[in-house]
Design an enzyme around this catalytic site. Structure first.
Site, PDB file in Angstrom:
ATOM      1  N   ARG J  90       0.675  -0.895  13.519  1.00 61.45           N
ATOM      2  CA  ARG J  90       0.382  -0.417  12.171  1.00 61.45           C
ATOM      3  C   ARG J  90      -1.114  -0.429  11.890  1.00 61.45           C
ATOM      4  O   ARG J  90      -1.638   0.424  11.184  1.00 61.45           O
ATOM      5  CB  ARG J  90       1.130  -1.271  11.130  1.00 61.45           C
ATOM      6  CG  ARG J  90       2.640  -1.168  11.147  1.00 61.45           C
ATOM      7  CD  ARG J  90       3.201   0.214  11.089  1.00 61.45           C
ATOM      8  NE  ARG J  90       4.663   0.234  11.154  1.00 61.45           N
ATOM      9  CZ  ARG J  90       5.386   0.179  12.268  1.00 61.45           C
ATOM     10  NH1 ARG J  90       4.802   0.087  13.455  1.00 61.45           N
ATOM     11  NH2 ARG J  90       6.709   0.226  12.223  1.00 61.45           N
ATOM     12  N   GLU J  93      -2.514   2.450  13.594  1.00 66.28           N
ATOM     13  CA  GLU J  93      -2.174   3.645  12.814  1.00 66.28           C
ATOM     14  C   GLU J  93      -3.139   3.825  11.641  1.00 66.28           C
ATOM     15  O   GLU J  93      -3.545   4.942  11.323  1.00 66.28           O
ATOM     16  CB  GLU J  93      -0.736   3.523  12.306  1.00 66.28           C
ATOM     17  CG  GLU J  93      -0.221   4.741  11.575  1.00 66.28           C
ATOM     18  CD  GLU J  93       1.253   4.577  11.208  1.00 66.28           C
ATOM     19  OE1 GLU J  93       2.075   4.382  12.120  1.00 66.28           O
ATOM     20  OE2 GLU J  93       1.578   4.618  10.010  1.00 66.28           O
ATOM     21  N   SER J 116     -20.515  -3.507  10.826  1.00 60.78           N
ATOM     22  CA  SER J 116     -20.538  -4.348  12.032  1.00 60.78           C
ATOM     23  C   SER J 116     -19.193  -5.007  12.295  1.00 60.78           C
ATOM     24  O   SER J 116     -18.514  -5.452  11.365  1.00 60.78           O
ATOM     25  CB  SER J 116     -21.598  -5.434  11.878  1.00 60.78           C
ATOM     26  OG  SER J 116     -21.643  -6.233  13.043  1.00 60.78           O
TER      27      SER J 116
END
Lengths: 149, 149, 149, 149, 149, 149, 149, 149, 149, 149
Positions: J90, J93, J116
């Site tokens: 997830r 995704e 960063s």
């Protein structure tokens, strides 16, 4: 000019967006399930002559496109081996996480063989549920046993 | 020594072969579906303490293995992104060939969102058929809508 | 300890090298074709109890291995998606170069569908030829049509 | 403008769809097998001048295309290393599942070497069968031995 | 225990390092070229019985290893599709940069077909040069034409 | 408009097909080997001004293309990491099967270092042979040693 | 038993951790730069006999390991084509983002050719800076021109 | 129409070839280093308004292109994960062969952290050398330490 | 003609560059967060009719494009599995380096399940900091537990 | 014997399962956040001497392991480029679907540069919610601008 079935698929999808047509209405027009009809419109199945003409009328396709709809297409609807779209990925995840489970239980029930993806049908329905509606999918595939010879 | 959940999975599978245990019998012992139980034994789900002990007894597992069964595992049961086993590959083929169809029809019925692979269940049954028995699989997943914010 | 069917395959192959057994003799012992028998010994097919015991005797396998031979294996005999071995690569090359040709001709003769790789057999023979003997392979697979529904 | 042999292949395939030509009729026109002819039309083989002109007439190709048909093409007919189309995938699966079997049996009969994919022919036929017709494919390739030097 | 030809290759390489043997001396012992001999020792070629016994003596191999040396091996000596070692990579680079050139010139001279990698030999020599010595490699492979049928 | 050197390569190849020019004649025109000339025409080497103009005349290229021929190109002539064309694949196979052999023998003769693919030349010739003509290729590359510092 | 140079590298790294040795001290012992010495200890360069013995003493290596240190290794120090470690990834990113820039500027200054990675050295230093110290790396490689022939 | 920054990059490169402009002259025009300027022209850096207008004048770009030059681009200048061009590949090889060495030496000097690829500069110079001129590259990147929290 | 949602995304991005529109102003116009609005404009979310018309006006889109904005798109905004752009790569790096950490801590707090990427929101803010401003991102996703059944 | 930091990670994880230790308790013991502590225990961060000894005591590690904990590790915690575990996927995704959105909004606020992943922290909390509790994650990373030079 139309070079591939994918060109026809793009014409259908663009016409569908422009005209606001629903897949279930297309299915009604050709008298088959919405699952098979959608797959065929998206370039995965072969229409017969009569069906292709209905599709051609609905989406205002040229004759050349209607001819292409009757040719067995090169199948495969995804552009990457692992789908990036979340809805489709969840299905890939089911295969990845439950793949060995499915294999074990089919073998336990039927012996060595496979569940056909050709002699196969699918039915997608809404299942009402107070905790949130569910998508209910029934997959049915003929069991094909390996035989020794 | 047990280093990963996969070590436990191998112990279970090896004991299953040696003892000739059936997955449906394991499911009966812990009182849950054969689908969830098999997935959990194959390292994809987390057992609670009581279930883990039943599994430990059935497969003669050491205490350390029983402890591992209660830890949320790193999931994913396939060794390659595209499965090589024909039975599991047919499922991948279904996702590849019908993926966009499934997407279109769920969106047509529910709008933008996904069918959950977490709030999800599966039921695999034999469907008798004179032309050859069929594998019948019902998948049920909660629809989860995307919301704007 | 035996953890996977691959362990059994390695035991069979190592015993075959050490004892100088031929695959066609193994096939004779279990009364099936050399093609199916070899595939099964290499971990791609499932033996029944009687066959597994014959194999166990021939290759001096422990009981645990004989039990594994009766379990439907995770299939796929190559370690890379594109085979590196020249003999096997030539077959991959045939699929790559002639794949669309095979597709066109089967569709022209049969319509949309596939040639089964499950209800499938293979026969490999030497064909004598004064310009150099040839390998003659007959593949036979049931045609499975896609149907609309 | 024609930049690659693939452009010519697309012109042939589009003309074939529009005119409803069959591959076996093309083969008859140039007096060769349907397998070789189809492969050549799909951009995998080289036509000689006379054959190229017949093809040019059949599919109404411009002179430039007829010249391209006589150039040895960059071969390979699939767009992904592992084919997504189910019909072609089944052939890949045969190589994957039976690859080591084929290797073992050819080596057992012939020693170390390969079955040529160049000095090679293929014949695809329908085999009638009351349980469902079968696709029968005969592959014939010269055995080429490795030699020491 | 020896499970694969790779195990034998590792035994040979380890013994070579420990004993400080040179490949050209191994080649002299079995009376063949250093190129074929090295490839065979590295698991890419099949020794006959007499050669295998010489190799067994030179590297103090057990009988089981000597048996493996006489089995046609699964070929392919690199662990990644694109080699990481700079010396081997330069050869891959030659194929990548000059691949289409080689293809054009062989087709211009011979027509459609390939240069065999089976009926093939290689000779590697030092070429003295005041600007820095050169590696001189001669590759010789039989031309195999595609034929129509 | 010309955006990349590849556009120029396509113009050269298309003109070559249309005019029926041979690479060796192109080489004669610019007074260099057919190997270097072909590689340069296929977009892998840089022409100087005079050579570029000869090429421009031979293939009727516009001035813009002649300017591109004098720019060091982004090299690499294959569209996939592992070539699909059988002729080029055989070369990849040689690197795959004999890569470690080549490495061993060059190190045995020269010590640690590489055979240059830059200070490199290639000569492809037909070798007549009663058993079938052979392709004879001589590769010559400067040995470059690794040095410590 | 030691099967590969990687086994020796692991022995060196494990000994280094256990003994708290610094690479710059190893470099001092063999009288070469810390860059070359570290690369060689990590299995990328070949030690001569004297150097290998110093290394053997420092890290308490067995004789067999000292022999391996004198063999040209199969080079490549990363386990994936794209490195996952952030420090090493930043270098890959530099090649990815600035690769075409480097190519343009070297060609503008030197013409077509490459910067050698063999006749090559590297020097890594701390550059003190009030806004945060910097890593300063000087890479020096011989320019190798492509020549026509 | 301009759809992406890549379209602008192609316009700049095509204009550069047609007009014979040098990168160092472009750098002089905008008063920055040739390294940064070239990277920016090749679509890897963002110009400010004034710089973009200078670039627009030099390469005769339309206003739309000048606007795109001021947008932070999607970075990455290579079309494959492993570069095929020999000059750029040598840099990838340096990362592959020396990656772990660079990591060890930066950690030995600075502790855990990375060398920034953002607060970073590069300087490419010719170093004259009687044995052949060298490419001298200085990379300077701020050290960024990991901190615990 | 518009064939895919990506075509619409390109029209929006090109118009944004040409007109100098800011995402936060677009968000204000449709009364939603800048995060959701930007994702939707970049082809990852579905607008309702009213929102789509606002977008159409802002970016001067044709009616056809406004229709496409209301269709659930095929999601996934990156062109490679591992992003090449440094800003996006850093996020991939966080997943790669901290992925198992995130997994452990969510499981420790919530048990087995996932953090939803659908019932999910994101808020990106500047956090002023004397040592250099920071990007502050809050991700909020519903926890979805796996259940047994 | 311990060869790599991964061996130490496995020892820690196995001890954690056996002893039932919680990550937040480990964090308390060394006085740092649970996020950093877990990442460090899972082999992604470097402990100082004092911290390493605390960890060694908690998990009963040998001295050798405590030494390894103080060495900067080769980072990257996932075994595949695209994670198979649903919880970690997830997050991948999110990067895939929202990657370009994140990029646009950070550039809109800060200009060209990155957030960063080194000067970076993460805080994971449960957010109670009547519709189902949520996982709330705050990511904070210093903005690093690209500079021209």
């Amino acid at each position: 000019m139309i070079n591939t079935r994918e060109d026809v698929t793009q014409m259908i999808v663009a016409a569908k967006v422009a005209k606001g047509i629903q897949w279930k209405d297309v299915a009604n027009e050709i008298g088959l399930s919405k699952e098979w009809t959608t797959a065929a419109c998206l370039g995965q199945m072969t229409f017969n002559k009569q069906q292709a003409e209905v599709i051609g009328n609905l989406f205002d396709l040229p004759d050349e496109a209607v001819a292409w709809l009757q040719i067995s297409p090169y199948k495969g609807s995804l552009s990457t081996a692992i789908p990036t779209d979340p809805l489709i990925y969840r299905w890939y995840e089911v295969v990845n996480v439950f793949g060995t489970t499915i294999k074990e239980l089919i073998h336990e029930e039927f012996g060595d063989g496979i569940m056909s993806a050709i002699d196969f049908s699918m039915d997608i329905q809404r299942e009402e549920d107070p905790k949130g509606d569910r998508v209910n999918v029934v997959l049915s595939g003929k069991f094909l046993p390996y035989k020794s010879y």
